[in-house]
Design a protein around this motif. Structure first.
Motif, mmCIF file in Angstrom:
data_model
loop_
_atom_site.group_PDB
_atom_site.id
_atom_site.type_symbol
_atom_site.label_atom_id
_atom_site.label_comp_id
_atom_site.label_asym_id
_atom_site.label_seq_id
_atom_site.Cartn_x
_atom_site.Cartn_y
_atom_site.Cartn_z
ATOM 1 N N ASN A 101 -30.828 -39.223 3.143
ATOM 2 C CA ASN A 101 -31.813 -38.701 4.079
ATOM 3 C C ASN A 101 -33.139 -39.450 3.925
ATOM 4 O OD1 ASN A 101 -34.304 -36.903 4.394
ATOM 5 N ND2 ASN A 101 -32.815 -35.710 5.549
ATOM 6 N N ILE A 102 -33.548 -39.667 2.681
ATOM 7 C CA ILE A 102 -34.796 -40.391 2.432
ATOM 8 C C ILE A 102 -34.704 -41.805 2.998
ATOM 9 C CG2 ILE A 102 -36.331 -41.301 0.640
ATOM 10 C CD1 ILE A 102 -35.503 -38.877 -1.099
ATOM 11 N N VAL A 103 -33.550 -42.451 2.834
ATOM 12 C CA VAL A 103 -33.364 -43.799 3.377
ATOM 13 C C VAL A 103 -33.656 -43.821 4.872
ATOM 14 C CG1 VAL A 103 -31.633 -45.564 3.916
ATOM 15 C CG2 VAL A 103 -31.748 -44.584 1.619
ATOM 16 N N MET A 115 -37.340 -45.332 9.216
ATOM 17 C CA MET A 115 -38.108 -44.981 10.415
ATOM 18 C C MET A 115 -39.587 -45.322 10.221
ATOM 19 S SD MET A 115 -36.118 -43.893 12.811
ATOM 20 C CE MET A 115 -37.349 -43.171 13.908
ATOM 21 N N ARG A 116 -40.105 -45.045 9.049
ATOM 22 C CA ARG A 116 -41.519 -45.352 8.775
ATOM 23 C C ARG A 116 -41.754 -46.856 8.801
ATOM 24 N NH1 ARG A 116 -45.057 -42.223 4.124
ATOM 25 N NH2 ARG A 116 -47.052 -43.319 4.464
ATOM 26 N N ALA A 121 -37.627 -35.879 18.519
ATOM 27 C CA ALA A 121 -37.619 -36.776 17.366
ATOM 28 C C ALA A 121 -37.843 -38.218 17.823
ATOM 29 C CB ALA A 121 -36.291 -36.671 16.620
ATOM 30 N N PRO A 122 -38.457 -39.043 16.977
ATOM 31 C CA PRO A 122 -38.645 -40.461 17.340
ATOM 32 C C PRO A 122 -37.301 -41.139 17.606
ATOM 33 C CG PRO A 122 -39.924 -39.893 15.376
ATOM 34 C CD PRO A 122 -39.038 -38.724 15.666
ATOM 35 N N LYS A 145 -36.146 -47.351 16.737
ATOM 36 C CA LYS A 145 -37.312 -47.833 15.979
ATOM 37 C C LYS A 145 -37.020 -48.033 14.496
ATOM 38 C CE LYS A 145 -40.576 -45.660 19.181
ATOM 39 N NZ LYS A 145 -41.680 -44.669 19.333
ATOM 40 N N LEU A 146 -35.767 -47.835 14.072
ATOM 41 C CA LEU A 146 -35.430 -48.036 12.663
ATOM 42 C C LEU A 146 -35.851 -49.434 12.204
ATOM 43 C CD1 LEU A 146 -31.975 -46.282 12.750
ATOM 44 C CD2 LEU A 146 -33.781 -45.704 11.105
#
Length: 325
Positions: free
Chosen positions: A178-180, A185-186, A249-250, A254-255
């Motif tokens: 999930n963090i990945v 995304m960031r 959600a974005p 955009k990944l």
């Protein structure tokens, strides 16, 4: 004569019980019954059997972020290897990059995959509610990226001498998966230091959920854990952090990486969410290379629990292809 009021006593009661992993009491105290399972074990500067080396580094003191680094056997002192920034699982409230479980995992993983691993020790909830861990993991990735400039302070020699900054990957299992997703995304909207880009990301059995079950997923699966670790999440279990396909959600287009590998296990209750995520990325318009790997006869994070098993080795070989091609 003045009356005397007896002090009231509050009975200590459990308000959240996710046995055997965590109990939270009404006075705010937290117990982790399996705490011994996440107690740190020491790194080993040189393992005579595998030839790999490990050590612990401090990334930040405020907030407290550290990491365990693993370096594969280096035969040429000028050799550069890919860098994997790894986020461990544990539902955001348990687990440790420094514990025996993940130490054993990487002692088996690194010799087969031949990458340098930076396994991040981020802050756990509920003492540090989300999004703290996302920020910690982003800061760890920025710290790694900053080593592309040899003149940085708080520098780590292994990264400077042996890290290939054209081959930076992120990976994680369960909550780490999930963090990945959220770090990728960031990275799609925020630059990393020194112009470093994430080449690839792999999500092993990623922890996603939502208010409505999908496929064979049990009703309410993951809800208690999410509400514990992010009690003020806008939208609750339909927050984009935990439900990437939530309304508003974005866009997954955009990944911020060039390759993605989604790994699922056939007997895992999170399997259908992982498949849904893979299909959604494929349809999003994201311009990268997307792959899916499934081990049908295995359960959740089998490769972490039994890193010497035949199927774990099969997954490690697949990850090696993903990172070294």
């Amino acid at each position: 004569m003045a009356s005397v009021t007896s002090p009231t006593t509050t009975t200590k009661e459990i308000v959240v019980d996710i046995s055997p992993y965590i109990r939270v009491f009404n006075d705010g105290t937290v117990e982790r019954p399996l705490q011994s399972a996440i107690e740190p074990v020491p790194p080993l500067l040189h393992d005579p059997q595998s030839g790999i080396s490990s050590k612990d580094v401090v990334i930040s003191c405020n907030p407290t972020i550290s990491a365990r680094l693993y370096l594969p056997k280096i035969t040429n002192q000028t050799e550069k290897v890919p860098i994997l920034v790894y986020f461990h699982g544990g539902a955001f409230f348990t687990g440790s990059a420094l514990c025996q479980l993940f130490h054993n995992h990487f002692n088996n993983f690194v010799p087969q995959v031949n990458v340098m691993v930076v396994s991040v020790e981020y802050r756990l909830a509920p003492e540090n509610p989300l999004p703290a861990c996302y920020d910690d993991c982003w800061d760890a990735l920025k710290w790694v990226s900053s080593h592309h400039d040899n003149n940085i302070t708080n520098k780590e020699p292994w990264l400077i001498e042996h890290g290939d900054f054209k081959k930076v990957f992120i990976g994680g299992d369960s909550a780490g998966g999930n963090i990945v997703h959220n770090i990728a995304m960031r990275a799609g909207t925020e630059a990393l230091p020194c112009g470093v880009k994430i080449l690839g990301a792999f999500l092993s059995h990623p922890f996603f959920c939502g208010s409505q079950p999908i496929g064979s997923e049990p009703l309410g699966h993951g809800h208690m854990a999410w509400n514990l670790v992010y009690p003020n999440a806008p939208g609750g279990v339909d927050n984009p952090f935990i439900k990437p396909l939530a309304e508003g959600a974005p866009s997954l287009s955009k990944l911020g990486c060039s390759r993605i590998l989604v790994c699922v296990a056939g007997k895992d209750q999170l399997r259908d969410r992982g498949i849904l995520y893979y299909e959604a990325v494929k349809k999003s318009g994201w311009q990268g290379e997307l792959e899916l790997f499934e081990e049908k006869e295995e359960d959740h994070v089998y490769h972490v629990i039994q890193p010497q098993s035949e199927n774990a080795n099969k997954l490690f070989k697949r990850l090696a292809l993903f990172m070294l091609q």
